[in-house]
Design a protein around this motif. Sequence first.
Motif, PDB file in Angstrom:
ATOM      1  N   VAL A  11       0.858  -1.190   0.000  1.00 37.97           N
ATOM      2  CA  VAL A  11       0.000   0.000   0.000  1.00 37.97           C
ATOM      3  C   VAL A  11       0.889   1.233   0.000  1.00 37.97           C
ATOM      4  CG1 VAL A  11      -1.746   1.288   1.302  1.00 37.97           C
ATOM      5  CG2 VAL A  11      -1.834  -1.221   1.221  1.00 37.97           C
ATOM      6  N   LYS A  12       0.590   2.153  -0.848  1.00 33.72           N
ATOM      7  CA  LYS A  12       1.384   3.376  -0.958  1.00 33.72           C
ATOM      8  C   LYS A  12       1.005   4.324   0.181  1.00 33.72           C
ATOM      9  CE  LYS A  12       1.869   2.884  -5.820  1.00 33.72           C
ATOM     10  NZ  LYS A  12       1.479   2.090  -6.707  1.00 33.72           N
ATOM     11  N   VAL A  13       2.028   4.892   0.827  1.00 29.82           N
ATOM     12  CA  VAL A  13       1.819   5.776   1.970  1.00 29.82           C
ATOM     13  C   VAL A  13       2.671   7.020   1.775  1.00 29.82           C
ATOM     14  CG1 VAL A  13       1.945   6.009   4.477  1.00 29.82           C
ATOM     15  CG2 VAL A  13       1.495   3.757   3.467  1.00 29.82           C
ATOM     16  N   GLY A  14       2.024   8.171   1.818  1.00 32.72           N
ATOM     17  CA  GLY A  14       2.737   9.431   1.685  1.00 32.72           C
ATOM     18  C   GLY A  14       2.460  10.326   2.876  1.00 32.72           C
ATOM     19  N   VAL A  15       3.110  11.470   2.867  1.00 33.15           N
ATOM     20  CA  VAL A  15       2.916  12.473   3.910  1.00 33.15           C
ATOM     21  C   VAL A  15       2.652  13.803   3.228  1.00 33.15           C
ATOM     22  CG1 VAL A  15       4.030  13.774   5.763  1.00 33.15           C
ATOM     23  CG2 VAL A  15       4.375  11.319   5.606  1.00 33.15           C
ATOM     24  N   ALA A  23      11.477  17.479   9.517  1.00 35.48           N
ATOM     25  CA  ALA A  23      10.589  16.957  10.562  1.00 35.48           C
ATOM     26  C   ALA A  23      10.089  15.561  10.193  1.00 35.48           C
ATOM     27  CB  ALA A  23       9.422  17.906  10.794  1.00 35.48           C
ATOM     28  N   VAL A  24       9.837  15.333   8.917  1.00 31.60           N
ATOM     29  CA  VAL A  24       9.414  14.003   8.467  1.00 31.60           C
ATOM     30  C   VAL A  24      10.559  13.017   8.652  1.00 31.60           C
ATOM     31  CG1 VAL A  24       8.573  12.632   6.521  1.00 31.60           C
ATOM     32  CG2 VAL A  24       7.733  14.978   6.861  1.00 31.60           C
ATOM     33  N   ASP A  25      11.787  13.432   8.346  1.00 37.24           N
ATOM     34  CA  ASP A  25      12.946  12.570   8.555  1.00 37.24           C
ATOM     35  C   ASP A  25      13.084  12.178  10.027  1.00 37.24           C
ATOM     36  OD1 ASP A  25      13.543  12.795   5.849  1.00 37.24           O
ATOM     37  OD2 ASP A  25      15.083  14.351   6.159  1.00 37.24           O
ATOM     38  N   THR A  43       5.677  18.817   1.576  1.00 35.26           N
ATOM     39  CA  THR A  43       5.827  19.711   2.719  1.00 35.26           C
ATOM     40  C   THR A  43       5.525  21.150   2.328  1.00 35.26           C
ATOM     41  OG1 THR A  43       8.150  20.245   2.304  1.00 35.26           O
ATOM     42  CG2 THR A  43       7.698  18.221   3.561  1.00 35.26           C
ATOM     43  N   ARG A  44       5.597  22.023   3.323  1.00 40.31           N
ATOM     44  CA  ARG A  44       5.353  23.445   3.064  1.00 40.31           C
ATOM     45  C   ARG A  44       6.430  24.057   2.169  1.00 40.31           C
ATOM     46  NH1 ARG A  44       6.067  25.833   9.076  1.00 40.31           N
ATOM     47  NH2 ARG A  44       8.260  25.383   9.400  1.00 40.31           N
ATOM     48  N   GLU A  45       7.513  23.329   1.992  1.00 44.71           N
ATOM     49  CA  GLU A  45       8.572  23.810   1.117  1.00 44.71           C
ATOM     50  C   GLU A  45       8.243  23.581  -0.358  1.00 44.71           C
ATOM     51  OE1 GLU A  45      10.892  21.120   3.189  1.00 44.71           O
ATOM     52  OE2 GLU A  45      11.916  22.596   4.428  1.00 44.71           O
ATOM     53  N   VAL A  74      -5.747  10.505   5.875  1.00 46.77           N
ATOM     54  CA  VAL A  74      -5.801  10.435   7.335  1.00 46.77           C
ATOM     55  C   VAL A  74      -5.168  11.702   7.884  1.00 46.77           C
ATOM     56  CG1 VAL A  74      -5.090   9.144   9.381  1.00 46.77           C
ATOM     57  CG2 VAL A  74      -5.596   7.918   7.252  1.00 46.77           C
ATOM     58  N   GLY A  75      -5.864  12.353   8.805  1.00 42.61           N
ATOM     59  CA  GLY A  75      -5.322  13.572   9.386  1.00 42.61           C
ATOM     60  C   GLY A  75      -5.902  13.859  10.750  1.00 42.61           C
TER      61      GLY A  75
END
Length: 133
Positions: A11-15, A23-25, A43-45, A74-75
């Motif tokens: 299943v593909k999972v992203g952020v 922060a994700v790292d 990200t916001r970048e 999901v959030g």
Amino acid sequence: TLIKELRRRGVKVGVATRNHAKAVDVLVEAAGLPPGSFHPVLTREGPYPDKPHPAIACAAAEAWGLPPEACLFVGDSLDDMRCGRAANMVTCHIGAADEEGPMPSVDALQHIDFSIDSLHELTAMLEDAVQQD
């Protein structure tokens, strides 16, 4: 546990976050996940408008080669739910139940398909769905 199980099943999972990539790292390392566990990491970048605009959710679906309606967003915030709903995704709100907290507003409820208290519940839902197949 959930992320590892989803990845094991392909299943593909992203952020999609308003935070920085660093922060994700840190999250990936703290959770004991291998680097690259999330793709895409938006990200916001990046070039996308802030949530609740659906562009970031649509970018994730596009990166996976899936139509948005085949994705689960999901959030933990109303802006997350608005973003997922605007992208035509199924939405899952995650947040600890608090009997003393305010009831979700009618506005919030129209953006939420279902709610869970923790990612453990999503893991259990996945296991139940697999057993039914």
